[in-house]
Motif scaffolding. Structure first.
Motif, short mmCIF file in Angstrom:
data_model
loop_
_atom_site.label_atom_id
_atom_site.label_comp_id
_atom_site.label_asym_id
_atom_site.label_seq_id
_atom_site.Cartn_x
_atom_site.Cartn_y
_atom_site.Cartn_z
N GLY A 60 7.02 -7.31 2.83
CA GLY A 60 8.46 -7.30 2.45
C GLY A 60 9.17 -6.34 2.20
O GLY A 60 10.00 -6.38 1.46
N LEU A 61 8.44 -4.94 1.38
CA LEU A 61 9.33 -3.71 1.19
C LEU A 61 9.43 -3.22 2.12
O LEU A 61 9.05 -2.50 2.94
N HIS A 62 10.45 -1.92 2.06
CA HIS A 62 10.93 -0.93 1.98
C HIS A 62 10.49 0.86 1.72
O HIS A 62 9.82 0.76 0.54
N TYR A 63 9.66 1.63 2.11
CA TYR A 63 9.02 3.11 2.09
C TYR A 63 10.14 4.30 1.71
O TYR A 63 10.41 4.92 2.59
N HIS A 64 10.60 5.02 1.42
CA HIS A 64 9.94 6.70 1.53
C HIS A 64 9.67 7.24 0.81
O HIS A 64 9.29 7.17 -0.04
N TYR A 65 9.42 8.61 2.03
CA TYR A 65 7.89 9.42 1.14
C TYR A 65 8.59 10.75 0.63
O TYR A 65 9.36 11.12 2.13
N THR A 66 8.00 11.88 0.11
CA THR A 66 8.34 13.36 0.25
C THR A 66 7.21 13.87 -0.03
O THR A 66 5.87 13.19 -0.21
N ILE A 67 6.96 14.53 0.86
CA ILE A 67 5.38 15.16 1.00
C ILE A 67 5.80 16.94 -0.02
O ILE A 67 6.30 17.70 0.53
N GLU A 115 8.80 4.57 -3.88
CA GLU A 115 8.96 5.51 -3.69
C GLU A 115 7.28 6.10 -3.21
O GLU A 115 6.60 6.45 -4.02
N LEU A 116 6.96 7.39 -1.36
CA LEU A 116 5.89 7.72 -2.02
C LEU A 116 5.22 9.15 -2.02
O LEU A 116 6.50 9.79 -1.57
N HIS A 117 4.59 9.47 -2.44
CA HIS A 117 4.10 11.89 -2.73
C HIS A 117 3.56 11.57 -1.74
O HIS A 117 1.68 10.80 -2.50
N VAL A 118 2.91 12.59 -0.82
CA VAL A 118 2.31 12.79 0.23
C VAL A 118 2.32 14.48 -0.67
O VAL A 118 2.38 15.03 -0.18
N ALA A 119 0.86 14.75 0.24
CA ALA A 119 -0.08 15.74 0.31
C ALA A 119 0.74 16.55 1.00
O ALA A 119 0.33 15.80 2.07
N ASN A 120 0.25 17.80 0.56
CA ASN A 120 0.66 18.72 2.18
C ASN A 120 -0.70 19.54 2.53
O ASN A 120 -1.42 18.90 2.41
N SER A 121 -0.59 19.98 3.59
CA SER A 121 -1.92 20.68 4.47
C SER A 121 -1.96 21.99 3.77
O SER A 121 -3.32 22.82 4.05
N GLY A 122 -1.09 22.18 2.73
CA GLY A 122 -1.88 23.57 1.27
C GLY A 122 -2.70 23.58 0.53
O GLY A 122 -3.44 22.38 -0.05
#
Length: 301
Positions: free
Chosen positions: A259-266, A294-301
């Protein structure tokens, strides 16, 4: 002037003149009767002798006297009713409260029985705190404090002593904040993928652990054993799941199911690319339905 004229027109009372005493056998009450007749006849003549000006004054000022009298009586009646209502409210409020007893040194079950004998019927939230001095399971802190007034349905928080135990056995998590327990499990080395949070409908103690698996004091291997926590969630609210190390798409689906929303940033370096490295609302927290995580996502670097 009108009142003065009215006063002049009203004749002064006259003192009746009694007749000489006579033989009581012949005329026992004649003087008294004659005096009464004279007085009554004069009283009957008074309205006819009042001038038109006096009548007008009487008609003008008489309503004012009765209006003020009615206002005074109304004000007194209102004051009496107000005092009675205040007394009823105070007595009712006092009847719905009791003094918080001193529960230190007792067990949570003993405290619950003692409170119920006082007419209290609320909810007790128990949490354990490390203590080597107090007896294991005894109350070391209570909220509200002893001696304070509490409502009969008020929630009471108790902290009981928890002496050092076998590190290979699970602790008792019930009655504690689920988000704090989740963090402690991560610190103890339990993988996030092995921790499951389940929402259980409950009107009281939002975010508290209601039950657990494995049970308290059972053998437990933090590295391999899964942990399930049932968490109290009131209607209209949602339980935030743990999505650390999940693929961002899988994490988003899990949040939506709750029942939640999300937004992520790489924006996080290191770790597996496109996996969640952090979330701004910690797992185990209870929030209103539709809140955004709010989600913080790992990048490819």
């Amino acid at each position: 002037n009108d009142l003065k004229q009215l006063y002049k027109d009203v004749p002064a009372p006259r003192t009746p003149v009694l007749q000489p005493a006579v033989d009581q056998d012949t005329k026992p009450v004649e003087p008294l009767l004659r005096t009464t007749q004279i007085t009554n006849s004069r009283a009957a003549e008074q309205p006819a002798r009042m001038s038109e000006r006096s009548k007008a004054a009487l008609k003008r000022y008489a309503p004012l006297f009765y209006t003020r009298r009615s206002v005074t009586i109304g004000a007194i009646s209102f004051a009496v009713l107000l005092c009675a209502a205040a007394g009823f409210w105070i007595s009712r409020s006092a009847a719905g409260q009791v003094a918080m007893p001193d529960l230190h040194g007792q067990t949570a079950d003993q405290a619950n029985v003692k409170l119920q004998k006082l007419g209290w019927h609320g909810h007790v939230v128990v949490s354990k705190v490390p203590s080597s001095a107090a007896q294991d399971g005894s109350i070391v802190e209570e909220t509200p404090d002893a001696g304070s007034k509490i409502k009969l349905s008020q929630t009471i928080y108790l902290k009981v002593a928890n002496q050092a135990s076998d590190p290979n056995k699970t602790a008792d998590f019930t009655g504690q904040d689920a988000s704090l327990i989740y963090a402690k499990l991560i610190q103890a080395g339990v993988p996030a993928a092995n921790i499951t949070l389940k929402a259980q409908p409950s009107a009281n103690s939002a975010g508290m652990v209601l039950s657990q698996n494995p049970a308290a004091d059972s053998q437990f291997d933090p590295q391999t054993a899964p942990v399930e926590l049932d968490v109290a969630v009131p209607a209209g609210e949602a339980l935030v799941p743990g999505v650390l190390n999940l693929n961002v798409d899988a994490a988003g689906q899990l949040l939506i199911q709750n029942g939640l929303h999300y937004h992520y940033t790489i924006d996080r370096s290191g770790g597996t690319p496109n996996t969640v490295a952090d979330q701004d609302i910690p797992p185990g927290r209870v929030v209103p339905n539709g809140s955004t995580v709010e989600l913080h996502v790992a990048n490819s670097g």
